[in-house]
Design an enzyme around this catalytic site. Structure first.
Site, PDB file in Angstrom:
ATOM      1  CE  LYS A  94      -4.629  -1.462   1.758  1.00  0.00           C
ATOM      2  NZ  LYS A  94      -4.111  -2.447   1.869  1.00  0.00           N
ATOM      3  CD  GLU A 116     -11.931   5.487   2.978  1.00  0.00           C
ATOM      4  OE1 GLU A 116     -12.627   6.250   2.457  1.00  0.00           O
ATOM      5  OE2 GLU A 116     -12.092   4.049   1.934  1.00  0.00           O
ATOM      6  CB  SER A 383      -0.473  -7.940  -0.880  1.00  0.00           C
ATOM      7  OG  SER A 383      -0.521  -8.770  -0.073  1.00  0.00           O
TER       8      SER A 383
HETATM    9  C1  LIG Z   1      -5.510  -4.320   1.294  1.00  0.00           C
HETATM   10  C2  LIG Z   1      -4.930  -5.335   1.442  1.00  0.00           C
HETATM   11  C3  LIG Z   1      -5.312  -6.477   0.311  1.00  0.00           C
HETATM   12  C4  LIG Z   1      -6.082  -5.944  -0.619  1.00  0.00           C
HETATM   13  O1  LIG Z   1      -6.395  -4.508  -1.008  1.00  0.00           O
HETATM   14  P1  LIG Z   1      -5.739  -4.938  -2.965  1.00  0.00           P
HETATM   15  O2  LIG Z   1      -6.333  -3.475  -3.168  1.00  0.00           O
HETATM   16  O3  LIG Z   1      -6.480  -5.825  -3.703  1.00  0.00           O
HETATM   17  O4  LIG Z   1      -3.969  -5.445  -2.879  1.00  0.00           O
HETATM   18  C5  LIG Z   1      -3.620  -7.219  -0.507  1.00  0.00           C
HETATM   19  N1  LIG Z   1      -3.505  -7.538   0.645  1.00  0.00           N
HETATM   20  C6  LIG Z   1      -2.217  -6.488   1.625  1.00  0.00           C
HETATM   21  C7  LIG Z   1      -1.795  -7.341   2.818  1.00  0.00           C
HETATM   22  C8  LIG Z   1      -3.279  -5.616   2.022  1.00  0.00           C
HETATM   23  O5  LIG Z   1      -2.763  -4.977   3.207  1.00  0.00           O
END
Ligand SMILES: *Cc1c(COP(=O)(O)O)cnc(C)c1O
Length: 399
Positions: A94, A116, A383
């Site tokens: 993010k 938010e 992610s």
């Molecule tokens: C917020 C988040 C997601 C989901 O958001 P996407 O916009 O679908 O990527 C996925 N993995 C992590 C670690 C997150 O913090």
């Protein structure tokens, strides 16, 4: 396969029939101004160099590619590789788009960045970027979520953002969206609403994708350097879809690379408790854009659920809807149980505690690797890291 769909979106912000701007008339000009500023500013050397320097020296890019030897041996079959977005500053992908959005807000002379947050992940990443860039930040969060997500609430306070508790309705994410949006409408010319994924009205799905695509650009080159070829499959979890599109974009033209997004099946696709929007949703609009939706007969969003709070969104990014329809990307699901299993397996075999969101993509990779040959490979977007999830998992599994 015809690849004339690149580049996207069109100038009205459509990816095929998805995206666009489903917004009150007074916001049309504001969104068009953001689009114009983005198109102009993001091409300047100053912006490009400032963002590249922050990505490198602040966020820690490039994140590595890691071959998970023990996990691959356990699954049998294809080699499993991870793009380590969990190693970024703040622990997830993010930060990539929050840095871009905060910088753009500053270049546009905005006085306040607003958003938010549900579990607090977007709130923390944005508060971080705003502290760095030097711009006021205001985060709206439901009171229930504030009670549940204490560490993130504390981080946001330490980072100096204004946290607005939302006491109306269900006191969760949905009401926090309404509350933040109302505040935004008080002065949309001077405020910047920083959307946390590839969703919302044009230009956000395009902009957030562009800020995230560094993930795939790096990964593609790193994989080529390491292996001399591309992976057979690349995969990522899909909530709104930002980490997924970030990885996928650089590979869309590689016809031999199969691309798979993984949605949360929650307690099962045959229950009401999932958030598999592309798998089971229908066309409609939500939060200012058109996409597949989990909605009732009147077009109201249905309550959605996932063990990973970052994935429980009833809409999904418009580019994913388009990529599904043209069959360039396949969308699969993993349920809570598979997700928890992947979470524990990666922790115990590799010493990497993944975010529960990412564990959905890992679960898909584990079950798919087992059906492939040992000279094949799967690249997973890891992610984020799972520090935020450890107490929940320990309780759930009675560890
Ligand atoms: C917020 C988040 C997601 C989901 O958001 P996407 O916009 O679908 O990527 C996925 N993995 C992590 C670690 C997150 O913090």
């Amino acid at each position: 396969m015809s690849l004339d769909f690149l580049p996207m979106p069109d100038e009205k912000g459509y990816f095929g029939e998805y995206g666009g701007q489903v917004i009150p008339p007074q916001l049309k000009q504001v969104m068009d101004d953001i689009n114009d500023a983005y198109e102009k500013v993001s091409q300047t050397d100053e912006f490009i160099q400032e963002l590249a320097a922050l990505n490198a020296d602040y966020a820690g890019r490039p994140s590595p590619i890691y071959f998970a030897r023990r996990l691959s041996e356990k699954c049998g079959g294809a080699g499993i590789y991870f793009k380590r977005e969990d190693l970024n500053h703040t622990g997830a992908h993010k930060i990539n788009h929050c840095l871009g959005e905060a910088l753009l807000a500053r270049y546009m002379g905005k006085t306040k960045v607003l958003a938010e947050t549900g579990a607090g992940q977007h709130g923390v990443a944005l508060a971080t970027a705003c502290a760095l860039v030097g711009i006021d930040c205001e985060i709206h969060m439901g009171e229930i979520d504030i009670q549940k997500e204490h560490p993130n609430v504390t981080k946001m306070k330490i980072l100096g953002c204004k946290l607005v508790p939302v006491s109306r309705g269900t006191r969760t994410l949905k009401d926090a969206v309404d509350s933040a949006f109302e505040e935004y409408l008080n002065d949309p010319v001077n405020y910047f609403y920083a959307i946390g994924s590839v969703v919302g009205p044009h230009p956000f799905p395009k902009m957030v994708r562009d800020f995230q695509k560094v993930v795939g650009v790096e990964a593609r080159q790193q994989f080529l350097d390491k292996k001399g070829r591309l992976p057979d499959i690349i995969t990522a979890c899909v909530g709104g879809g930002s980490n997924a599109i970030g990885l996928f974009t650089a590979f869309l033209q590689d016809e031999n690379v199969k691309i798979v997004g993984v949605e949360p099946a929650g307690k099962g696709l045959d229950t009401d408790e999932h958030a598999a929007t592309l798998t089971l949703g229908t066309k409609g609009s939500i939060h200012g854009f058109e996409c597949y939706n989990l909605q009732d007969d009147q077009g109201n969003p249905l309550p959605v659920y996932s063990i990973a709070s970052g994935l429980d969104y009833p809409g999904v990014g418009p580019q994913h809807c388009y990529l599904k329809d043209i069959q360039r990307v396949e969308y699969e699901t993993a349920d809570d149980k598979e997700c928890l299993d992947a979470f524990m397996t990666l922790s115990r075999l590799e010493g990497i505690i993944p975010a529960l969101e990412s564990a959905h993509a890992i679960a898909y990779a584990m079950r798919t690797a087992a059906t492939m040959n040992s000279d094949q490979s799967i690249l997973v977007n890891l992610s984020g890291r799972g520090d935020k999830d450890v107490d929940f998992v320990a309780k759930r599994l009675a560890l």
